[in-house]
Design an enzyme around this catalytic site. Structure first.
Site, PDB file in Angstrom:
ATOM      1  N   SER A 263       0.843  -1.188   0.000  1.00 36.00           N
ATOM      2  CA  SER A 263       0.000   0.000   0.000  1.00 36.00           C
ATOM      3  C   SER A 263       0.880   1.241   0.000  1.00 36.00           C
ATOM      4  O   SER A 263       2.096   1.151   0.057  1.00 36.00           O
ATOM      5  CB  SER A 263      -0.888   0.013   1.240  1.00 36.00           C
ATOM      6  OG  SER A 263      -0.091   0.247   2.385  1.00 36.00           O
ATOM      7  N   LYS A 264       0.244   2.377  -0.063  1.00 37.15           N
ATOM      8  CA  LYS A 264       0.974   3.648  -0.059  1.00 37.15           C
ATOM      9  C   LYS A 264       1.925   3.750   1.138  1.00 37.15           C
ATOM     10  O   LYS A 264       2.984   4.359   1.053  1.00 37.15           O
ATOM     11  CB  LYS A 264      -0.021   4.812   0.006  1.00 37.15           C
ATOM     12  CG  LYS A 264      -0.536   5.242  -1.362  1.00 37.15           C
ATOM     13  CD  LYS A 264       0.518   6.013  -2.141  1.00 37.15           C
ATOM     14  CE  LYS A 264       0.074   6.232  -3.576  1.00 37.15           C
ATOM     15  NZ  LYS A 264       1.189   6.441  -4.490  1.00 37.15           N
ATOM     16  N   ARG A 265       1.508   3.197   2.234  1.00 36.58           N
ATOM     17  CA  ARG A 265       2.285   3.342   3.466  1.00 36.58           C
ATOM     18  C   ARG A 265       3.600   2.571   3.464  1.00 36.58           C
ATOM     19  O   ARG A 265       4.565   2.966   4.090  1.00 36.58           O
ATOM     20  CB  ARG A 265       1.458   2.874   4.665  1.00 36.58           C
ATOM     21  CG  ARG A 265       0.429   3.877   5.138  1.00 36.58           C
ATOM     22  CD  ARG A 265      -0.083   3.492   6.516  1.00 36.58           C
ATOM     23  NE  ARG A 265       1.004   3.395   7.488  1.00 36.58           N
ATOM     24  CZ  ARG A 265       1.587   4.445   8.066  1.00 36.58           C
ATOM     25  NH1 ARG A 265       1.190   5.654   7.782  1.00 36.58           N
ATOM     26  NH2 ARG A 265       2.569   4.276   8.938  1.00 36.58           N
ATOM     27  N   ASP A 268       4.976   1.834  -2.805  1.00 36.06           N
ATOM     28  CA  ASP A 268       3.861   2.117  -3.694  1.00 36.06           C
ATOM     29  C   ASP A 268       3.187   0.861  -4.193  1.00 36.06           C
ATOM     30  O   ASP A 268       3.829  -0.142  -4.457  1.00 36.06           O
ATOM     31  CB  ASP A 268       4.362   2.956  -4.869  1.00 36.06           C
ATOM     32  CG  ASP A 268       4.718   4.350  -4.410  1.00 36.06           C
ATOM     33  OD1 ASP A 268       3.866   4.987  -3.763  1.00 36.06           O
ATOM     34  OD2 ASP A 268       5.836   4.795  -4.687  1.00 36.06           O
TER      35      ASP A 268
END
Length: 507
Positions: A263-265, A268
């Site tokens: 995920s973005k966290r 990417d």
RNA sequence: GCCGCCAUCGUCUAGGGGCCUAGGACAUCGCCCUUUCAAGGCGGAAACACGGGUUCGAAUCCCGUUGGCGGUACCA
């Protein structure tokens, strides 16, 4: 164990939902399906699973096309190009699903369910509270004709339609020989009668995939391990229809560094993110192919053609793998270094333009110079986007000084060297302003002074670039040009080099 | 809870009972090269989750434990 498919018989598919940007995980499984198809001269089918009407949008279909093309995953049949088993969008295949629903209904393997979502939710919660495993009660299966008619009438009055459920036979074992994991078995008792067609007439995923795979003559399915628990339900549909299931294999997922879903966290998640960051499609392709699979020779850097050639189902691995950005960066660097200067420059151009460093249509001579600038940084960058930061001091009029470099390199004792260098360089006419000439001149100076190269070269480097690290100094000066070099030397001398005994030199 | 999948260096992985004092790659550390930075070369550190079996012999086979993940939907 694994049947080696005959030539031209293989039909595989990628079946994404157009509900958002293309996830790296999706492209990863698409890539293996594609490799498999290409390896065996098979057919790679693209179809959209858009039965989730809330979230599916046409614009995401275009994104899927775009990302696949970018990575070089071409398809032989699909919504845009058609094919013998179309349409290739599930919402356009509703009549096909209905035919199979009717068949199952007629056979008695499926039945109408009049329960409302609210009732079902209540039942589920009650079971949960009682600490029991919830499974649909089968209430609507045991309805008498009269009850059925009454409920049907009631639903109709409310403007609703009944859902259709598959009747799951009790006490049978659902098993398949997974292409990557070997035999997997589940008892049918762990599965409750499940909905195959919603009240709104749209089939549910586990039913629609099966119908599509049957009617599109799919022979092999490679998908993410998240689908393992769906497989028994799909097997039930094949069974009820009396159609043999394709060969199915489940790939390990790609995880973020926190071992959670990408995920973005934690790095990417979308293919587009990597493109925007200046990763080369061939590098990402190569990298993804090495996640969950290894060629027999364990070679890391491999072309698309080599990967096709070497691909085999047997060497797929089961465990999930973590997306290691650092390794992708290394691989990207390898591919960047392999590019011709022209190709590298062509690919960098959009990044430079976006950063405002290069105009929309550079002249031929300007373009030649730009290519030279890019060429000296080509072996040093890890991504195309890195080129902006790496080369901006060539393009900008004003340079930014790295204060740490200034403090470390521009000492009072550098002043003399810089002044002398300036004088020497001023005497070099424009037409003689070449790397070799400058190098000879300054090396000679260093020798005369009896000092080390670094004592003279490093201050010059910082003076003209603002940084402690650049490509080889004389190439840098040559490309910077006479005017910029001299101007920056003068400016640095007057503004940034501390005078002897001054306070500035102390910090 | 129940069902299922997974488990080798930090990461990707090789390994399919003796070839394993566990191999490679990225990252990391050191050295070399060198005007800086890269690249490159050489070298180092670094793993079989745990516990039981089976066997002359287990990273490899079996069972269990632990941990991670997934499912348990009229999501896909």
């Amino acid at each position: 164990m694994v049947d080696t498919p005959g030539p031209s018989k293989v039909r595989v598919r990628m079946a994404p939902s157009p509900t958002g940007p293309v996830h790296v995980g999706n492209i990863h499984t698409a890539l293996f399906n594609w490799l498999f198809a290409r390896k065996f001269g098979g057919t790679f089918v693209l179809r959209f699973e858009d039965t989730d009407r809330e979230r599916s949008e046409r614009k995401w279909e275009d994104v899927i096309y775009e990302e696949m093309r970018w990575l070089g995953l071409d398809w032989d049949e699909g919504p845009d190009i058609g094919g013998p088993y179309g349409p290739y969008r599930q919402t356009e295949r509703l009549d096909i699903y209905q035919r199979y629903v009717d068949q199952l209904l007629a056979q008695g393997d499926a039945y109408y369910c009049y329960c409302s979502p609210e009732e079902l939710a209540a039942e589920r919660q009650a079971a949960e509270r009682a600490g029991q495993t919830y499974r649909y009660s089968g209430r609507c299966l045991h309805l008498s004709e009269a009850e059925r008619a009454a409920l049907a009438a009631q639903l109709e009055a409310e403007g609703r339609s009944p859902a259709v459920r598959l009747h799951v036979p009790a006490g049978i074992t659902l098993a398949w020989d997974d292409l990557v994991r070997g035999r997997i078995e589940t008892e049918s008792n762990t599965i409750g009668d499940f909905v195959i067609r919603r009240g709104n007439g749209i089939p549910v995923y586990n039913f629609a995939v099966v119908i599509d795979d049957i009617t599109m003559k799919i022979t092999h399915i490679l998908r993410g391990e998240g689908h393992i628990s769906n497989t028994p339900m799909q097997l039930l549909v094949y069974r009820a229809l009396g159609v043999p299931a394709p060969q199915i294999g489940h790939l390990g997922h790609i995880l973020g560094t926190d071992r959670q879903k990408l995920s973005k966290r934690n790095g990417d998640a979308y293919v587009g993110d990597y493109r925007a960051k200046g990763f080369l499609p061939e590098a990402l392709f190569n990298f993804l192919a090495l996640l969950g699979w290894t060629p027999e020779d364990e070679q890391e850097v491999q072309s698309r053609e080599q990967l096709i050639e070497k691909f085999s189902l047997e060497r797929l691995t089961r465990a999930p793998s973590i997306f290691d950005l650092t390794k992708l960066e290394w691989l990207n660097g390898v591919y960047i270094r392999e590019l011709s200067v022209e190709e590298f420059a062509r690919r960098c151009l959009p990044f430079l333009q976006k950063a405002g460093l290069v105009e929309d249509h550079p002249s031929a001579s300007r373009w030649t110079w730009i290519q030279q600038v890019l060429a000296i940084e080509q072996p040093r960058v890890k991504t195309l986007a890195d080129i902006v930061q790496a080369t901006e001091y060539f393009f900008k009029d004003e340079i930014e000084y790295d204060e740490k470099a200034v403090r470390k390199v521009l000492k009072p004792e550098s002043r003399l060297f810089l002044q002398d260098a300036l004088q020497l360089l001023e005497k070099v006419p424009s037409e003689k302003w070449q790397s070799g000439v400058l190098e000879g001149l300054l090396h000679e100076y260093v020798e005369r002074q009896g000092v080390k190269n670094i004592q003279v070269f490093q201050p010059i480097r910082v003076a003209v670039s603002g940084r402690a690290a650049t490509p080889p100094l004389f190439d840098t000066l040559a490309l910077l040009g006479r005017e910029k070099t001299l101007a920056r030397l003068r400016h640095t001398l007057s503004e940034r080099v501390p005078k002897e005994n001054s306070e500035e030199g102390l910090d």
